[in-house]
Design a protein around this motif. Structure first.
Motif: not given
Length: 286
Positions: A79-100
């Motif tokens: 939609l072209g809305i300013e936002h923080v970019e989140y990604k999924i990472i997996k560490n030690d069997g657990t999923f986390y969201s990661s963002c700068p």
């Protein structure tokens, strides 16, 4: 302590996630930005090739919040809305969201809670207009852009049924040296949304997924009323919701990685996402 350019210990982050070795408590290093991280979700800061990254976990039983963050990023992207970019990472069997980190040594985040208390509110002024009036009192240069940004943020919140957009969950950017206001912060922290803790049994009841029944913040108690209390048509009519075509398939593939979300739940969520987008389009058409 300037953690933008100085190193920090990961001991506090490990302690918050319950993975700190008990033998290490005697030498616990508290020099960490994790000491002042807000919110109730487990989170910690790490460095990756010099970049500061925030990791956030989900909550039982579905651990869905990190996936909701990525869904919100995708909606905002389209939609072209300013936002923080989140990604999924997996560490030690657990999923986390990661963002700068979206602030820097030259910017700071001031939560809306501090803004909205600048002036005393009178009963004839809506909560939305009161916040805008406070921005004007503080010397914001472009309150029209602030109105647009908040309306667009809350339109996305309507789509994802965000129940936690309180005054400390969005804010404004400021230069910490000159105290110049730079504008609304990008959309961030949208994980507590999209029925993240509801059971499949509850999700099967369409009555509970109606916008009048979904809680909202900060300008009304439910999603439908909140959209009525903001000038969304004036500031969001140019959004092209056709660009969200196929996003339920995107979300379906995304949450298929989550072992705690069974196929039946995933199917209901994807169908609900499509229906909420259609409802949002009807709000603007009517």
């Amino acid at each position: 302590m300037n953690f933008f350019q100085n190193s920090f210990s990961d001991d506090v982050g490990k302690a918050l996630f319950g993975i700190l070795n008990s033998d290490s408590t005697d030498t616990l290093n508290l020099v960490s930005p994790d000491n002042t991280s807000d919110g109730w979700l487990k989170k910690k800061w790490i460095t990756n090739n010099g970049e500061r990254i925030l990791l956030k976990a989900g909550t039982a039983p579905y651990y869905q919040e990190p996936f909701n963050e990525v869904l919100t990023s995708e909606i905002c992207n389209r939609l072209g809305i300013e936002h923080v970019e989140y990604k999924i990472i997996k560490n030690d069997g657990t999923f986390y969201s990661s963002c700068p980190d979206f602030v820097s040594p030259q910017t700071e985040l001031v939560p809306a809670w501090h803004i909205v208390n600048t002036l005393k509110k009178n009963n004839s002024t809506s909560n939305f207009n009161h916040l805008i009036n406070c921005c004007g009192e503080l010397g914001f240069k472009d309150t029209e852009k602030i109105k647009q940004g908040i309306c667009r943020m809350l339109t996305v919140d309507f789509i994802i049924a965000n129940t936690d957009r309180h005054y400390n969950n969005f804010g404004f950017l400021r230069n910490p040296d000159t105290l110049e206001w730079l504008g609304l912060a990008p959309v961030f922290d949208s994980g507590t949304s999209f029925f993240h803790s509801e059971s499949v049994f509850s999700l099967k009841n369409p009555y509970l997924r109606e916008s009048l029944k979904i809680k909202a913040k900060p300008f009304a108690s439910n999603q439908k009323e909140q959209m009525k209390k903001i000038p969304s048509k004036e500031y969001c009519s140019d959004l092209d919701f056709g660009r969200l075509d196929g996003i339920s398939e995107f979300f379906g593939k995304l949450i298929s990685k989550n072992p705690y979300i069974e196929p039946e739940r995933a199917e209901i969520l994807c169908k609900t996402l499509d229906s909420r987008i259609k409802e949002t389009e009807r709000l603007f058409e009517n």
